[in-house]
Design a protein around this motif. Structure first.
Motif, PDB file in Angstrom:
ATOM      1  N   GLY A 243       0.706  -1.341  -0.158  1.00  0.00           N
ATOM      2  CA  GLY A 243       0.490  -0.247   0.351  1.00  0.00           C
ATOM      3  C   GLY A 243       1.100   1.648  -0.447  1.00  0.00           C
ATOM      4  N   HIS A 244       2.053   0.838   0.703  1.00  0.00           N
ATOM      5  CA  HIS A 244       2.778   2.277   0.320  1.00  0.00           C
ATOM      6  C   HIS A 244       4.044   2.546  -0.518  1.00  0.00           C
ATOM      7  N   CYS A 254      -0.567  10.682   0.068  1.00  0.00           N
ATOM      8  CA  CYS A 254      -0.585   9.604   1.259  1.00  0.00           C
ATOM      9  C   CYS A 254      -0.728   9.774   2.676  1.00  0.00           C
ATOM     10  N   CYS A 256       0.547   7.979   4.768  1.00  0.00           N
ATOM     11  CA  CYS A 256       1.733   7.583   5.413  1.00  0.00           C
ATOM     12  C   CYS A 256       2.701   9.266   5.709  1.00  0.00           C
ATOM     13  N   CYS A 261       1.511   6.596  -2.840  1.00  0.00           N
ATOM     14  CA  CYS A 261       1.168   4.944  -2.435  1.00  0.00           C
ATOM     15  C   CYS A 261       0.158   4.437  -3.537  1.00  0.00           C
TER      16      CYS A 261
HETATM   17 ZN   LIG Z   1       1.568   5.517   1.332  1.00  0.00          ZN
END
Ligand SMILES: [Zn+2]
Ligand SMILES: [Zn+2]
Lengths: 418, 418
Positions: A243-244, A254, A256, A261
């Motif tokens: 996912g990242h 994103c 994060c 991402c």
């Molecule tokens: Zn991410």
């Protein structure tokens, strides 16, 4: 350091034998298990004896074998004990009670408070849900062989400290310590990616597959990876953060902190954002709950709304390119896609995504990979969490392994042989 | 189907023991090997006896052990036989002769004709290079235990058919059949990603590492992956096509027909293209040979040319984001970067790339991963190809395993024990 002791091998083979009995089309004979696993008949007979002794397997009748001695059919002893699987998700805690055949017996869902949930909120909801499961099903706590808990983000399996939460501002939360006190059950902690993967390996599309990728598509997005029939965890138990990985350099922000991402495009939140980009004035795309928004998106597309259809198409193209990356890098035999995004949009989303995988992946690994929806009947995360508890029980050296064999030898009991 | 037979385990442990003797700081005792591998002393003694019997190891003196019986030191018997490693690259065939200690004894490089090289051109160059190696080093063909050949693209290991070439219009070329006829040597075919990875596992930064990624950065770009101390091949031997994972959706065209692939940015060709984008009028960036162009780029940056420095910086940012994808997905212990791009630009490129990995990777897997340059002294591809031949020899059931044990038993010879 690589450990490849006879104890490790015995443990892996024990899992393997039992996994084949679970996976089998019905009760299997020792011969069937030997053929399915590639293990020798003697090894299978030996491991089976141990599993029968522990009450995990039972002999369930015989099959004719064309003239020879009838072969005993092996089956899982569902009543040997109970297992609990818990899925801590963004907005709720979902707990299920399973029998040893991994059949759901009872389900409970408890909402979490909105906003930044505290560890104590989760522990309270979880302990309450487990208590309710036991009470409602009339299960004695002593019959529970273990509880598996899926924690979002990154969690240490041994220490049980949650080092990263994608939803809440948790810092080094000692979840195991907090839960041990409240549950009084053998406890197995891991994250939803790995729980979903183990569920597919025991009960789903990964049952006879060595190299497997299982994609979880919901608020969080990630890939569980099994290699050579074993869950792959990585060096520090954080493998699978697909996912990242960056799909679109300098793309959409994103959660994060990075940009571009995979999760920013194919999570519930990412899909809602794509809809808002394509239908700026549409009030249905602007609600606070992304799952509700994506459900509305599915209905709008079904009703012929062109912007909704375009949002799903575009999501399919993002998803296909991101899946192709896994196909090219991992060269898996099977890629399983599942969870909320697929439940809500699967019929429209997956054909577009599969077609995009074909355009983006190299021909050889693409031909090799079977893409499919999860065939796990329930929430794969609770099932997988319960399976961690099952695996933990199968690792119990009081029941299996040298301690049990020594005890039996001291008693003069027979342990091995078929 | 998973094979986890005692034969497989014995084979893996044989590799493991020998790998530790190669990796050791000098001659190692059986006790040192047992400590380094986690295997029991009895298992190590047994495997060592087999390797001594086959002449692969020799006892090279003794070490004092503090009062006890002096311990025999084990060393590789370099003179047991020769190994050949061949790297078929875009513009040349590079062949090297190694002794059994994997030390290079002789090197030959033969250019390939420019343009679309035919399989017969490669076979001629390869057979000529091997003949020259043997003649120049005075090596009898019968002393060669095997030849490993790295073929760019995708190649079947068993059948030896090249199913995809990144440089030439090859279609299902039966390389093994063509080479068998000309070489008359045990032959091991695989691709440069896997060759480089095996080289690091036996002789480089992957010697004591279970979860390893080895990046090859030259005309082609890819990742070799080792998991649990074993090379990971994927379901159809095509894992590791990191070069054709999408980093920039709808980005720069790639030779594979897609857009935005990692290879389109960090291969020799991709780097030359970035320089041309940043310095449109610069004649040094427009030559036909990308390796020459990238060497000129390094010199220009050293001379203070700002566009050249910017091209390397930008490449470092691409590379860092692409490496972060691997770190997030695979969670490796070590990531090794090497080959022409690193040889030409390493000092300037890698600091920028490492810094970008830190920005793009998640904190936990980033902290876990050691990023380093290849420490393999020679061409990792030829060394790895020779190592495939070594592994093939160690798999020879006439020398090791049941056939040899039966033969010894028939002769009444001692086979096991320490
Ligand atoms: Zn991410
Ligand atoms: Zn490409």
């Amino acid at each position: 350091m690589i450990r490849r002791t006879s104890q490790d091998i015995r443990r892996l083979n024990r899992f393997e034998v039992l996994r084949r009995v679970y996976a089998g089309p019905g009760a299997m004979s020792r011969q069937d298990v030997a053929a399915a696993t590639g293990l020798s008949f003697a090894t299978v007979a030996n491991l089976t004896a141990e599993l029968l002794e522990a009450g995990v397997l039972v002999e369930a009748g015989h099959e004719e074998s064309g003239g020879g001695r009838p072969r005993a059919r092996l089956a899982v002893n569902a009543e040997r004990g109970a297992l609990i699987g818990v899925d801590i998700a963004e907005t709720s805690v979902h707990a299920e009670l399973f029998d040893l055949a991994l059949t759901v017996r009872h389900s409970v869902e408890r909402p979490l408070p909105p906003g930044d949930v505290r560890p104590s909120d989760v522990v309270d909801a979880l302990a309450g849900a487990v208590g309710e499961l036991l009470a409602a099903s009339g299960t004695d706590r002593a019959r529970v062989l273990g509880a598996g808990v899926s924690v979002p983000g990154m969690v240490e399996r041994e220490g049980g400290v949650s080092s990263f939460s994608p939803y809440w501002s948790w810092h080094e939360v000692p979840l195991r310590a907090l839960l041990d006190e409240r549950l009084g059950l053998p406890l197995w902690l891991d994250n939803p990616l790995r729980a979903s993967t183990v569920a597919e390996m025991w009960c789903g599309a990964g049952r006879e597959v060595d190299d497997l990728v299982v994609l979880t598509l919901r608020a969080g997005v990630g890939a569980g990876i099994a290699i050579g029939g074993q869950l792959y965890r990585g060096f520090t138990n954080s493998a699978g953060e697909w996912g990242h990985t960056c799909l679109a350099l300098d793309g959409r922000p994103c959660t994060c902190g990075n940009r571009g991402c995979v999760e920013a495009y194919v999570s519930l939140r990412g899909i809602a954002e794509t809809w808002r980009e394509l239908a700026p004035g549409d009030a249905r795309a602007t609600g606070p709950d992304d799952a509700v928004t994506v459900a509305a998106l599915a209905r709008a597309a079904d009703a012929g709304d062109p912007a909704a259809a375009a949002a799903i198409d575009r999501t399919g193209r993002y998803l296909g390119a991101a899946v192709a990356n896994l196909v090219n890098l991992v060269n898996p035999q099977v890629v399983v896609v599942g969870n909320q995004v697929v439940d809500l949009l699967g019929e429209r989303l997956l054909p577009v995504a599969y077609e995009a995988v074909g355009r983006h992946a190299l021909a050889l690994p693409h031909r090799a990979a079977t893409l499919c929806r999860s065939t796990v009947p329930h929430n794969p995360v609770t099932l997988g969490a319960a399976t961690f508890a099952l695996e933990g029980f199968l690792d119990d050296r009081e029941v299996f392994g040298p301690v049990s064999r020594m005890r039996k030898a001291a008693k003069g009991g027979a342990g091995a042989g078929g």
